[in-house]
Design a protein around this motif. Structure first.
Motif, PDB file in Angstrom:
ATOM      1  N   ARG A 192      13.162 155.869  63.706  1.00 55.33           N
ATOM      2  CA  ARG A 192      14.078 155.238  62.870  1.00 55.33           C
ATOM      3  C   ARG A 192      15.341 155.532  63.388  1.00 55.33           C
ATOM      4  N   PHE A 193      16.503 154.756  62.766  1.00 51.82           N
ATOM      5  CA  PHE A 193      17.887 154.791  63.181  1.00 51.82           C
ATOM      6  C   PHE A 193      18.772 154.584  61.897  1.00 51.82           C
ATOM      7  N   VAL A 194      20.238 154.892  62.214  1.00 57.25           N
ATOM      8  CA  VAL A 194      21.240 154.939  61.350  1.00 57.25           C
ATOM      9  C   VAL A 194      21.514 153.496  60.939  1.00 57.25           C
ATOM     10  N   SER A 195      21.444 152.447  61.818  1.00 60.63           N
ATOM     11  CA  SER A 195      21.492 151.002  61.528  1.00 60.63           C
ATOM     12  C   SER A 195      21.067 150.134  62.576  1.00 60.63           C
ATOM     13  N   HIS A 196      20.517 149.120  62.518  1.00 63.38           N
ATOM     14  CA  HIS A 196      19.995 148.252  63.334  1.00 63.38           C
ATOM     15  C   HIS A 196      21.031 147.613  64.328  1.00 63.38           C
ATOM     16  N   ASP A 197      21.941 147.476  63.766  1.00 62.60           N
ATOM     17  CA  ASP A 197      23.134 146.896  64.925  1.00 62.60           C
ATOM     18  C   ASP A 197      23.420 148.051  65.913  1.00 62.60           C
ATOM     19  N   TRP A 198      23.788 149.266  65.291  1.00 61.53           N
ATOM     20  CA  TRP A 198      24.251 150.387  66.296  1.00 61.53           C
ATOM     21  C   TRP A 198      23.238 150.750  67.206  1.00 61.53           C
ATOM     22  N   PHE A 199      21.930 150.669  66.674  1.00 58.08           N
ATOM     23  CA  PHE A 199      20.707 151.237  67.640  1.00 58.08           C
ATOM     24  C   PHE A 199      20.706 150.174  68.647  1.00 58.08           C
ATOM     25  N   SER A 200      20.580 148.680  68.254  1.00 62.55           N
ATOM     26  CA  SER A 200      20.730 147.806  69.362  1.00 62.55           C
ATOM     27  C   SER A 200      21.670 148.072  70.498  1.00 62.55           C
ATOM     28  N   TYR A 201      22.816 148.282  70.068  1.00 62.31           N
ATOM     29  CA  TYR A 201      24.041 148.451  70.988  1.00 62.31           C
ATOM     30  C   TYR A 201      23.666 149.572  71.976  1.00 62.31           C
ATOM     31  N   LEU A 202      23.300 150.645  71.315  1.00 61.01           N
ATOM     32  CA  LEU A 202      22.867 151.727  72.036  1.00 61.01           C
ATOM     33  C   LEU A 202      21.847 151.643  72.919  1.00 61.01           C
ATOM     34  N   MET A 203      20.532 151.105  72.662  1.00 61.57           N
ATOM     35  CA  MET A 203      19.690 150.788  73.594  1.00 61.57           C
ATOM     36  C   MET A 203      19.943 149.885  74.562  1.00 61.57           C
ATOM     37  N   VAL A 204      20.528 148.638  74.194  1.00 57.70           N
ATOM     38  CA  VAL A 204      20.767 147.548  75.351  1.00 57.70           C
ATOM     39  C   VAL A 204      21.744 148.299  76.460  1.00 57.70           C
ATOM     40  N   ALA A 205      22.930 148.644  75.805  1.00 60.14           N
ATOM     41  CA  ALA A 205      23.798 149.474  76.868  1.00 60.14           C
ATOM     42  C   ALA A 205      23.202 150.491  77.420  1.00 60.14           C
ATOM     43  N   GLY A 206      22.492 151.478  76.915  1.00 60.20           N
ATOM     44  CA  GLY A 206      21.914 152.400  77.433  1.00 60.20           C
ATOM     45  C   GLY A 206      20.903 152.375  78.398  1.00 60.20           C
ATOM     46  N   ALA A 207      20.271 151.106  78.485  1.00 54.52           N
ATOM     47  CA  ALA A 207      18.917 150.513  79.476  1.00 54.52           C
ATOM     48  C   ALA A 207      19.716 149.939  80.709  1.00 54.52           C
ATOM     49  N   GLY A 208      21.068 149.758  80.562  1.00 57.49           N
ATOM     50  CA  GLY A 208      21.636 149.026  81.681  1.00 57.49           C
ATOM     51  C   GLY A 208      21.587 147.728  81.483  1.00 57.49           C
ATOM     52  N   GLY A 209      21.587 147.136  80.024  1.00 59.62           N
ATOM     53  CA  GLY A 209      21.549 146.022  79.718  1.00 59.62           C
ATOM     54  C   GLY A 209      22.802 145.233  79.785  1.00 59.62           C
ATOM     55  N   ASP A 210      23.107 143.882  79.537  1.00 56.95           N
ATOM     56  CA  ASP A 210      24.524 143.363  79.582  1.00 56.95           C
ATOM     57  C   ASP A 210      25.124 143.227  78.050  1.00 56.95           C
ATOM     58  N   VAL A 211      25.829 143.736  77.612  1.00 59.81           N
ATOM     59  CA  VAL A 211      26.577 143.646  76.306  1.00 59.81           C
ATOM     60  C   VAL A 211      27.810 142.730  76.485  1.00 59.81           C
ATOM     61  N   THR A 212      28.005 141.632  75.567  1.00 63.09           N
ATOM     62  CA  THR A 212      29.312 140.929  75.359  1.00 63.09           C
ATOM     63  C   THR A 212      29.689 141.233  74.087  1.00 63.09           C
ATOM     64  N   TYR A 213      31.063 141.387  73.918  1.00 64.73           N
ATOM     65  CA  TYR A 213      31.825 141.399  72.849  1.00 64.73           C
ATOM     66  C   TYR A 213      32.704 140.272  72.788  1.00 64.73           C
ATOM     67  N   ALA A 214      32.416 139.134  72.059  1.00 67.19           N
ATOM     68  CA  ALA A 214      33.296 137.829  72.210  1.00 67.19           C
ATOM     69  C   ALA A 214      34.433 137.915  71.241  1.00 67.19           C
ATOM     70  N   GLU A 215      35.676 137.497  71.793  1.00 69.94           N
ATOM     71  CA  GLU A 215      36.828 137.371  71.032  1.00 69.94           C
ATOM     72  C   GLU A 215      36.680 136.154  69.824  1.00 69.94           C
ATOM     73  N   THR A 216      36.197 135.158  70.022  1.00 72.41           N
ATOM     74  CA  THR A 216      35.846 134.008  69.002  1.00 72.41           C
ATOM     75  C   THR A 216      34.887 134.277  68.305  1.00 72.41           C
ATOM     76  N   PRO A 217      35.454 134.548  66.884  1.00 71.84           N
ATOM     77  CA  PRO A 217      34.379 134.523  65.698  1.00 71.84           C
ATOM     78  C   PRO A 217      33.325 133.186  65.359  1.00 71.84           C
ATOM     79  N   HIS A 218      32.299 133.426  65.043  1.00 67.81           N
ATOM     80  CA  HIS A 218      31.356 132.411  64.358  1.00 67.81           C
ATOM     81  C   HIS A 218      30.688 132.548  63.265  1.00 67.81           C
ATOM     82  N   VAL A 219      31.107 133.527  62.754  1.00 67.79           N
ATOM     83  CA  VAL A 219      30.710 134.044  61.281  1.00 67.79           C
ATOM     84  C   VAL A 219      31.615 134.405  60.060  1.00 67.79           C
ATOM     85  N   ARG A 220      31.427 133.874  59.021  1.00 65.11           N
ATOM     86  CA  ARG A 220      32.371 134.269  57.903  1.00 65.11           C
ATOM     87  C   ARG A 220      31.644 135.235  57.248  1.00 65.11           C
TER      88      ARG A 220
END
Length: 298
Positions: free
Chosen positions: A171-199
């Protein structure tokens, strides 16, 4: 989509998904025991959904993190790309296209996309944009900060399989934080985009609010010095230990250094914290990080 008592806003969210430029979209909605009209609304949408599959499931009734986890570990869910979806936001019509265009160059490498949000009032009208983080997203940042809201996140198939395997273990604290941790920790590509697409709609029922304003500032200070940050870190470290074999050697070393920075004598803690290389995105965030280490609240 994880839902709970979402009757008031869920129609608008689903209309915004229906308006996506992407041709085929399957929706998997897990309802965590709503007593309002949420489930009936979902069933009506499922009956008329023509863009793909629409499945309504019963959630585990243990809160939003476990509700999302139930979806993450569901092996019946298969796609080329996977989005987390909140029940009360509004997607701009190009959200999925923008995310996929970012993820596609990664090929078979695990890749995760997240972005800023348009912070909106209860009626969906724009108020402002969420903070723009400029330091690179990576495991050293993910250990102490979740920068991308789940409502903006999209993963390719490789990232989803990675996160699914990890979520099956813990289990984990939150789904988004855990996903960030695992993808980054496994050496995957993480992109944080400047342009928003969600209200990102702000209203009294939000479980997690925006990072803007004095209230959010006070909440971050309380989290740092009131013990909540330390509890989150403890839970994240415990979850990562279960998945240590999935981390790169560099990420595993950073994790170990961070663990050591959370215990021991004062000067040793601060030395290990600096050695670990973990960081938050803003100067104030970095200051609170070291203050928490100084006070033994890390």
């Amino acid at each position: 989509m994880a839902t709970f008592e979402g009757e008031k806003f869920i129609d608008e969210q689903l209309r915004s998904i229906e308006a996506q430029e992407w041709a085929e979209i399957d929706i998997w909605a897990s309802d965590d025991g709503s007593t309002d009209g949420t489930v009936k609304l979902l069933e009506r949408w499922a009956a008329r959904w023509t863009r793909g599959r629409f499945t309504v499931l019963a959630g585990p009734n243990r809160g939003f993190a476990d509700n999302f986890r139930a979806l993450m570990i569901n092996t019946d869910i298969d796609a080329d790309y996977f989005c987390f979806c909140d029940q009360d936001d509004i997607w701009l019509s190009d959200k999925t296209h923008a995310a996929v265009a970012t993820l596609r160059p990664s090929g078979d490498r695990p890749a995760l996309y997240c972005a800023r949000t348009i912070i909106a009032d209860e009626r969906g009208h724009e108020l402002l944009r969420s903070p723009l983080f400029r330091r690179p997203p990576n495991f050293a940042n993910a250990l102490v900060q979740s920068i991308g809201g789940g409502n903006t996140m999209v993963m390719n198939r490789a990232a989803h399989r990675l996160v699914q395997r990890a979520a099956q273990r813990t289990r984990f604290v939150s789904h988004d934080w855990f996903s960030y941790l695992m993808v980054a920790g496994a050496g995957g590509d993480v992109t944080y985009a400047e342009t928003p697409h969600v209200r990102y709609r702000q209203h009294p029922g939000n479980l997690v609010g925006s990072n803007h304003g004095w209230r959010a500032f006070a909440e971050r200070v309380f989290a740092a010095f009131g013990g909540r940050f330390s509890t989150w870190n403890e839970d994240n470290v415990r979850a990562l230990e279960v998945c240590r074999d999935m981390l790169t050697p560099e990420a595993a070393a950073t994790l170990e250094m961070f663990r050591e920075a959370r215990r021991g004598p004062l000067f040793e803690r601060l030395h290990k914290l600096r050695q670990s290389g973990v960081y938050r995105q803003t100067r104030f965030g970095q200051l609170t990080l070291y203050a928490a280490g100084l006070l033994g609240k890390l």
